[in-house]
Design an enzyme around this catalytic site. Structure first.
Site, PDB file in Angstrom:
ATOM      1  N   ASN A 120       2.118 -11.689 -85.644  1.00 12.79           N
ATOM      2  CA  ASN A 120       1.933 -12.312 -86.950  1.00 12.79           C
ATOM      3  C   ASN A 120       0.467 -12.524 -87.318  1.00 12.79           C
ATOM      4  OD1 ASN A 120       2.567 -14.165 -84.662  1.00 12.79           O
ATOM      5  ND2 ASN A 120       1.813 -15.725 -86.071  1.00 12.79           N
ATOM      6  N   CYS A 131       1.447 -21.588 -89.359  1.00 15.52           N
ATOM      7  CA  CYS A 131       1.945 -22.799 -88.717  1.00 15.52           C
ATOM      8  C   CYS A 131       0.846 -23.575 -88.012  1.00 15.52           C
ATOM      9  CB  CYS A 131       3.047 -22.442 -87.721  1.00 15.52           C
ATOM     10  SG  CYS A 131       4.422 -21.543 -88.471  1.00 15.52           S
ATOM     11  N   HIS A 189      12.049 -15.454 -95.739  1.00 16.89           N
ATOM     12  CA  HIS A 189      10.890 -15.653 -96.614  1.00 16.89           C
ATOM     13  C   HIS A 189       9.715 -14.754 -96.272  1.00 16.89           C
ATOM     14  CE1 HIS A 189       7.904 -18.158 -94.248  1.00 16.89           C
ATOM     15  NE2 HIS A 189       8.947 -18.201 -93.449  1.00 16.89           N
TER      16      HIS A 189
END
Length: 399
Positions: A156, A330, A206
């Site tokens: 990511n 995050c 999402h």
């Protein structure tokens, strides 16, 4: 044109994506007209159940799976937790060892750490300087007590794509289950769970232009796994809780759209990404591209700029209307450097100066032009005031 007149340029699609109009249109009837509980037996509820099962079939088709192997949940983090904790609970009499990588998302690392506190052992595999796991290291780490290998499909933060099929073969050669966190990969990497030897796969709506708060876990038929959420008998007794019908319908439509033309999508996005990478490296001295140069997600460009802090870069880019990230969304508020960048061998001080730009369907060449006109100036300004910049060092002069 003043900076204030520039429309926002969103280049943080790895954090989240907008919801496509087609997805919203598919969801709309399930907020009002088809609001029945899909677990009920009367005719009114059957429309809701039909929507859920159609979405299940859409997800299965995107993964090369069977519909009955797809289970809906509240997002990628829940799916990762379910895969890891569920297998551990089901297989604890067989073994107590898990193999994963040092660059996994925290939704994988933290469940592994929680299991260590319960007596399980976890091997955190190193990666090379590009962030790739060596399948040979996976094989060397497996013992007779190993019950699960969990390696993400694509990272990511730095966008590196892992040799998932090779890792899957290694796991299966030793009779070990293989889980992959494919949250960043769905819609960007073609996935076939059989060809890639995947037993469990996590995804999140999402990340591919679907609704937030939706996700799914693929569980290969016959895989022994305990439930994570207990309560009612929803999801064929595997995941309790009244189904988020609009969200599930939206996830199904979104994954259908995202996987309809992966090759064409990648070709368009990668052309902008490659230009962005090429010109940033050319125009901004003392800059490094993080991640694999070719085996990377088509939308991901991750840089480290020497002598500056990532948070300062973000603030100045935001002042110019550019949305980006210093790492995973995050942990973007954390002052600690990315664990992913550190695992690739990047020095602590350089890991602090990272910038992740991730493009999406709405980005244009004009957006790339604008970022390229702003970013060198931003780095130049920060380097001029940074105490880390060496006297007489090569820095990009601001206008």
């Amino acid at each position: 044109m003043n900076d204030q007149d520039q429309r926002p340029v969103y280049m943080d699609h790895a954090a989240t994506t907008f919801m496509k109009p087609e997805v919203l249109a598919a969801m709309a009837p399930y907020f009002s007209r088809h609001f029945g509980n899909p677990s009920s037996l009367y005719r009114f509820a059957r429309e809701s159940r039909k929507g859920v099962e159609e979405a299940r079939a859409q997800v299965a088709a995107a993964l090369g799976a069977e519909p009955e192997e797809v289970y809906f949940c509240a997002g990628g983090s829940e799916a990762d937790n379910w895969a890891i904790k569920g297998v551990a609970a089901a297989a604890k009499k067989k073994g107590d060892h898990i193999v994963t990588s040092a660059i996994e998302h925290h939704a994988v690392l933290h469940p592994c750490e929680a299991l260590e506190k319960q007596g399980f052992s976890v091997t955190y595999l190193p990666v090379d300087r590009y962030g790739r796991v060596d399948p040979g290291d996976v094989e060397d780490a497996i013992t007779e007590r190993t019950i699960l290998v969990s390696v993400m499909t694509a990272n990511n933060e730095i966008g590196t794509i892992q040799p998932v099929a090779a890792i899957g073969r290694v796991a299966h050669d030793h009779g070990v289950l293989f889980h992959t966190d494919a949250v960043q990969a769905v819609g960007a990497v073609p996935i076939d769970v059989d060809d890639m030897g995947i037993d469990l796969l996590s995804l999140s709506g999402h990340k591919f232009y679907g609704p937030k708060g939706t996700g799914a876990l693929y569980i290969r038929r016959g895989t022994r796994i305990e439930n994570l959420v207990h309560g009612g008998g929803q999801e064929r007794g595997r995941r309790a809780g009244t189904e988020n019908v609009p969200g599930i319908v939206g996830l199904g439509r979104a994954i259908e759209l995202a996987t309809a033309d992966i090759e064409g999508h990648n070709r368009r996005i990668a052309a902008m990404r490659d230009r962005l990478i090429r010109e940033v490296l050319s125009e901004v001295p003392d800059t490094r591209l993080n991640g694999h140069p070719t085996e990377r997600l088509s939308n991901n460009a991750n840089f480290s700029f020497r002598y500056v802090e990532g948070e300062s870069i973000l603030l100045l880019l935001d002042a110019h209307g550019i949305c980006a990230s210093t790492g995973s969304a995050c942990s973007s508020a954390s002052l600690e450097p990315s664990h992913v960048l550190l695992a690739t061998g990047l020095p602590h001080e350089e890991a602090h100066g990272s910038l992740r730009l991730t493009l999406g369907d709405a980005n244009t060449e004009d957006d790339v032009d604008y970022v390229l006109s702003v970013l060198p100036e931003v780095i130049g300004r920060l380097r001029q005031i940074s105490p880390l910049t060496p006297a007489g060092g090569r820095v990009q002069e601001a206008d």
